[in-house]
Design a protein around this motif. Structure first.
Motif, PDB file in Angstrom:
ATOM      1  N   MET A  43       0.817  -1.182   0.000  1.00 15.85           N
ATOM      2  CA  MET A  43       0.000   0.000   0.000  1.00 15.85           C
ATOM      3  C   MET A  43       0.864   1.251   0.000  1.00 15.85           C
ATOM      4  N   GLY A  44       2.015   1.261   0.570  1.00 18.59           N
ATOM      5  CA  GLY A  44       2.831   2.469   0.640  1.00 18.59           C
ATOM      6  C   GLY A  44       2.570   3.248   1.914  1.00 18.59           C
ATOM      7  N   PHE A  45       2.875   4.531   1.903  1.00 19.46           N
ATOM      8  CA  PHE A  45       2.667   5.394   3.060  1.00 19.46           C
ATOM      9  C   PHE A  45       1.283   6.014   2.983  1.00 19.46           C
ATOM     10  N   ALA A  46       0.527   5.953   4.085  1.00 17.42           N
ATOM     11  CA  ALA A  46      -0.817   6.547   4.120  1.00 17.42           C
ATOM     12  C   ALA A  46      -0.713   8.014   4.524  1.00 17.42           C
ATOM     13  N   TYR A  47      -1.414   8.866   3.790  1.00 17.42           N
ATOM     14  CA  TYR A  47      -1.400  10.295   4.067  1.00 17.42           C
ATOM     15  C   TYR A  47      -2.746  10.808   4.561  1.00 17.42           C
ATOM     16  N   LYS A  48      -3.826  10.342   3.974  1.00 13.54           N
ATOM     17  CA  LYS A  48      -5.156  10.820   4.327  1.00 13.54           C
ATOM     18  C   LYS A  48      -6.098   9.636   4.504  1.00 13.54           C
ATOM     19  N   PHE A  74       0.842  -4.621   6.556  1.00 15.74           N
ATOM     20  CA  PHE A  74       1.139  -5.666   5.592  1.00 15.74           C
ATOM     21  C   PHE A  74       0.116  -6.782   5.732  1.00 15.74           C
ATOM     22  N   PRO A  75      -0.625  -7.114   4.656  1.00 11.90           N
ATOM     23  CA  PRO A  75      -1.610  -8.199   4.752  1.00 11.90           C
ATOM     24  C   PRO A  75      -0.929  -9.558   4.773  1.00 11.90           C
ATOM     25  N   GLY A  76      -1.501 -10.480   5.530  1.00  9.84           N
ATOM     26  CA  GLY A  76      -0.996 -11.848   5.581  1.00  9.84           C
ATOM     27  C   GLY A  76      -1.884 -12.776   4.776  1.00  9.84           C
ATOM     28  N   GLU A  77      -1.418 -13.980   4.551  1.00 11.69           N
ATOM     29  CA  GLU A  77      -2.167 -14.940   3.738  1.00 11.69           C
ATOM     30  C   GLU A  77      -3.407 -15.468   4.446  1.00 11.69           C
ATOM     31  N   ALA A  78      -3.415 -15.495   5.762  1.00  9.39           N
ATOM     32  CA  ALA A  78      -4.544 -16.052   6.521  1.00  9.39           C
ATOM     33  C   ALA A  78      -5.474 -14.963   7.045  1.00  9.39           C
ATOM     34  N   GLY A  79      -5.397 -13.746   6.480  1.00 15.97           N
ATOM     35  CA  GLY A  79      -6.279 -12.665   6.894  1.00 15.97           C
ATOM     36  C   GLY A  79      -5.732 -11.779   7.992  1.00 15.97           C
ATOM     37  N   THR A 135       6.547  -0.147  12.175  1.00 13.85           N
ATOM     38  CA  THR A 135       6.758   1.289  12.339  1.00 13.85           C
ATOM     39  C   THR A 135       8.218   1.617  12.066  1.00 13.85           C
ATOM     40  N   ILE A 136       8.477   2.860  11.674  1.00 14.75           N
ATOM     41  CA  ILE A 136       9.850   3.229  11.338  1.00 14.75           C
ATOM     42  C   ILE A 136      10.730   3.456  12.560  1.00 14.75           C
ATOM     43  N   ASN A 137      10.136   3.522  13.760  1.00 15.11           N
ATOM     44  CA  ASN A 137      10.944   3.818  14.945  1.00 15.11           C
ATOM     45  C   ASN A 137      11.318   2.560  15.726  1.00 15.11           C
ATOM     46  N   SER A 138      11.535   1.458  15.024  1.00 13.91           N
ATOM     47  CA  SER A 138      12.110   0.226  15.585  1.00 13.91           C
ATOM     48  C   SER A 138      11.302  -0.391  16.714  1.00 13.91           C
ATOM     49  N   LYS A 139       9.999  -0.204  16.725  1.00 12.15           N
ATOM     50  CA  LYS A 139       9.152  -0.888  17.701  1.00 12.15           C
ATOM     51  C   LYS A 139       8.912  -2.306  17.207  1.00 12.15           C
ATOM     52  N   PRO A 140       8.565  -3.239  18.099  1.00 18.45           N
ATOM     53  CA  PRO A 140       8.294  -4.604  17.659  1.00 18.45           C
ATOM     54  C   PRO A 140       7.122  -4.656  16.678  1.00 18.45           C
ATOM     55  N   LEU A 141       7.167  -5.611  15.755  1.00 14.67           N
ATOM     56  CA  LEU A 141       6.044  -5.805  14.841  1.00 14.67           C
ATOM     57  C   LEU A 141       4.841  -6.314  15.631  1.00 14.67           C
ATOM     58  N   LEU A 142       3.663  -5.861  15.250  1.00 13.02           N
ATOM     59  CA  LEU A 142       2.424  -6.337  15.860  1.00 13.02           C
ATOM     60  C   LEU A 142       1.689  -7.181  14.829  1.00 13.02           C
ATOM     61  N   ARG A 143       1.159  -8.307  15.235  1.00  9.53           N
ATOM     62  CA  ARG A 143       0.344  -9.123  14.338  1.00  9.53           C
ATOM     63  C   ARG A 143      -1.091  -9.090  14.856  1.00  9.53           C
ATOM     64  N   ILE A 144      -2.006  -8.695  13.989  1.00  6.59           N
ATOM     65  CA  ILE A 144      -3.411  -8.564  14.357  1.00  6.59           C
ATOM     66  C   ILE A 144      -4.192  -9.649  13.635  1.00  6.59           C
ATOM     67  N   ARG A 145      -4.939 -10.438  14.413  1.00  6.16           N
ATOM     68  CA  ARG A 145      -5.761 -11.524  13.850  1.00  6.16           C
ATOM     69  C   ARG A 145      -7.198 -11.328  14.278  1.00  6.16           C
ATOM     70  N   GLY A 146      -8.113 -11.800  13.427  1.00  5.40           N
ATOM     71  CA  GLY A 146      -9.540 -11.782  13.783  1.00  5.40           C
ATOM     72  C   GLY A 146     -10.130 -10.459  13.606  1.00  5.40           C
TER      73      GLY A 146
END
Length: 68
Positions: A1-6, A46-51, A57-68
């Motif tokens: 998707m790129g960077f979201a602006y609006k 980033f979309p995953g294969e299982a939904g 984030t650019i400030n080196s925070k851990p990745l979050l995975r959201i399910r459901g």
């Protein structure tokens, strides 16, 4: 998707995102509100294969995975 602006929600409940690669529409039935930590700014989704969605984030925070 790129960077979201609006972000825009139309009267039908669609969410429109203006981003660096164009315009993206999320339909109401595909969007689920999620609370993210305040320290997460300038995020990439980033979309995953299982939904699932991975949030980075650019400030080196851990990745979050959201399910459901």
């Amino acid at each position: 998707m790129g960077f979201a602006y609006k972000l825009f929600e139309d009267r039908e409940g669609n969410i429109w995102v203006g981003c660096s690669k164009g315009l993206v529409r999320f339909r109401h039935n595909q969007v689920v509100p999620v609370s993210l930590p305040q320290r997460y700014q300038k995020m990439a989704l980033f979309p995953g294969e299982a939904g699932e969605i991975t949030v980075g984030t650019i400030n080196s925070k851990p990745l979050l995975r959201i399910r459901g």
